[in-house]
Design an enzyme around this catalytic site. Sequence first.
Site, PDB file in Angstrom:
ATOM      1  N   ARG A  75       0.805  -1.231   0.000  1.00 39.11           N
ATOM      2  CA  ARG A  75       0.000   0.000   0.000  1.00 39.11           C
ATOM      3  C   ARG A  75       0.836   1.277   0.000  1.00 39.11           C
ATOM      4  O   ARG A  75       0.326   2.343  -0.322  1.00 39.11           O
ATOM      5  CB  ARG A  75      -1.002  -0.043   1.164  1.00 39.11           C
ATOM      6  CG  ARG A  75      -2.169  -0.972   0.866  1.00 39.11           C
ATOM      7  CD  ARG A  75      -3.017  -1.228   2.081  1.00 39.11           C
ATOM      8  NE  ARG A  75      -2.565  -2.391   2.811  1.00 39.11           N
ATOM      9  CZ  ARG A  75      -2.813  -2.601   4.110  1.00 39.11           C
ATOM     10  NH1 ARG A  75      -3.481  -1.712   4.798  1.00 39.11           N
ATOM     11  NH2 ARG A  75      -2.400  -3.709   4.692  1.00 39.11           N
ATOM     12  N   GLU A 112       2.369  -6.684  12.708  1.00 42.14           N
ATOM     13  CA  GLU A 112       1.265  -6.857  13.655  1.00 42.14           C
ATOM     14  C   GLU A 112       0.671  -8.264  13.581  1.00 42.14           C
ATOM     15  O   GLU A 112       0.238  -8.811  14.568  1.00 42.14           O
ATOM     16  CB  GLU A 112       0.176  -5.799  13.402  1.00 42.14           C
ATOM     17  CG  GLU A 112      -0.816  -5.695  14.546  1.00 42.14           C
ATOM     18  CD  GLU A 112      -1.923  -4.676  14.281  1.00 42.14           C
ATOM     19  OE1 GLU A 112      -2.063  -4.190  13.156  1.00 42.14           O
ATOM     20  OE2 GLU A 112      -2.678  -4.412  15.237  1.00 42.14           O
TER      21      GLU A 112
HETATM   22  O1  LIG Z   1       3.939  -1.660  11.421  1.00 39.59           O
HETATM   23  P1  LIG Z   1       3.758  -3.094  11.042  1.00 39.59           P
HETATM   24  O2  LIG Z   1       3.319  -3.942  12.191  1.00 39.59           O
HETATM   25  O3  LIG Z   1       4.941  -3.645  10.351  1.00 39.59           O
HETATM   26  O4  LIG Z   1       2.530  -3.166  10.041  1.00 39.59           O
HETATM   27  C1  LIG Z   1       2.316  -2.228   9.027  1.00 39.59           C
HETATM   28  C2  LIG Z   1       2.373  -2.864   7.672  1.00 39.59           C
HETATM   29  O5  LIG Z   1       1.318  -3.834   7.555  1.00 39.59           O
HETATM   30  C3  LIG Z   1       0.549  -3.534   6.377  1.00 39.59           C
HETATM   31  O6  LIG Z   1       1.056  -4.180   5.279  1.00 39.59           O
HETATM   32  P2  LIG Z   1       0.915  -5.741   5.022  1.00 39.59           P
HETATM   33  O7  LIG Z   1       2.178  -6.403   5.453  1.00 39.59           O
HETATM   34  O8  LIG Z   1      -0.361  -6.226   5.626  1.00 39.59           O
HETATM   35  O9  LIG Z   1       0.918  -5.816   3.466  1.00 39.59           O
HETATM   36  P3  LIG Z   1      -0.004  -5.234   2.298  1.00 39.59           P
HETATM   37  O10 LIG Z   1       0.285  -3.747   2.212  1.00 39.59           O
HETATM   38  O11 LIG Z   1       0.521  -5.995   1.147  1.00 39.59           O
HETATM   39  O12 LIG Z   1      -1.445  -5.505   2.620  1.00 39.59           O
HETATM   40  C4  LIG Z   1       0.702  -2.039   6.214  1.00 39.59           C
HETATM   41  O13 LIG Z   1       0.418  -1.626   4.890  1.00 39.59           O
HETATM   42  C5  LIG Z   1       2.131  -1.816   6.603  1.00 39.59           C
HETATM   43  O14 LIG Z   1       3.018  -2.010   5.518  1.00 39.59           O
HETATM   44  N1  LIG Z   2      -4.775  -2.490  11.844  1.00 41.98           N
HETATM   45  C1  LIG Z   2      -4.344  -2.418  10.586  1.00 41.98           C
HETATM   46  N2  LIG Z   2      -5.134  -1.886   9.627  1.00 41.98           N
HETATM   47  C2  LIG Z   2      -4.679  -1.818   8.341  1.00 41.98           C
HETATM   48  N3  LIG Z   2      -3.494  -2.257   7.945  1.00 41.98           N
HETATM   49  C3  LIG Z   2      -2.692  -2.792   8.871  1.00 41.98           C
HETATM   50  N4  LIG Z   2      -1.441  -3.290   8.797  1.00 41.98           N
HETATM   51  C4  LIG Z   2      -1.087  -3.694  10.017  1.00 41.98           C
HETATM   52  N5  LIG Z   2      -2.061  -3.476  10.916  1.00 41.98           N
HETATM   53  C5  LIG Z   2      -3.079  -2.902  10.224  1.00 41.98           C
END
Ligand SMILES: O=P(O)(O)OC[C@H]1O[C@H](OP(=O)(O)OP(=O)(O)O)[C@H](O)[C@@H]1O
Ligand SMILES: Nc1ncnc2[nH]cnc12
Length: 188
Positions: A75, A112
């Site tokens: 994202r 997370e």
């Molecule tokens: O601070 P953190 O605990 O590391 O989490 C944040 C990350 O998690 C989500 O991405 P995700 O890994 O779900 O991937 P996506 O963007 O492909 O959905 C979000 O877009 C961040 O990149």
């Molecule tokens: N709570 C949350 N909502 C959206 N994106 C996330 N990536 C990690 N935690 C998230």
Amino acid sequence: MSDIDIIKSYLTSHPDFPKKAGLILGIVFLDIFPILRNPVVFETLITHLVHHITSHTLALSPIKKVDVIVGLDARGFLFGPIVALRLGAAFVPVRKVGKLPGECVSATYIKEYGTDVFEMQAGAIQPNQNVVIIDDLMATGGSAKAAGELVAKQGGKTLEYLFVIELLFLKGAEKLDAPVYSIIQSDD
Ligand SMILES: O=P(O)(O)OC[C@H]1O[C@H](OP(=O)(O)OP(=O)(O)O)[C@H](O)[C@@H]1O
Ligand SMILES: Nc1ncnc2[nH]cnc12
């Protein structure tokens, strides 16, 4: 309504996605895609990020130019390239392992809801380049920390980490080696 309130009003919240509540609490997923469905609100968001970099990040430092915007898979790719173009900076992606061709540098991280490995193409950042790291959301800060490590491995200097949303209660900013700016902060 302020720009921030307008952007905030387009966020939606989804309890128990992608994990239902079990022994540990379920995730409340904050979805940024409704912002992108409205071009005026999307423009407001991009303008806010660009204005922050030009009027705060750069204004408060002797550095006059951001060389590289780094965006995080997936994202961060929605915002990073647009901000980079407006600043006349390069855009460099950090991708999940196995997606980038050629020699890569890598960093493992805990987020997370799981662990993952990030990669960046070797040579994508030159030594001493000034970098801003952008993502949609910071939760634990694990992803952002790994991205910062990849920038450092290539000799780049991270000026700041920018997020649309920061989950304050997870204290991700404490893991990072540069200032954090988030447009919206959530406490729950
Ligand atoms: O601070 P953190 O605990 O590391 O989490 C944040 C990350 O998690 C989500 O991405 P995700 O890994 O779900 O991937 P996506 O963007 O492909 O959905 C979000 O877009 C961040 O990149
Ligand atoms: N709570 C949350 N909502 C959206 N994106 C996330 N990536 C990690 N935690 C998230």
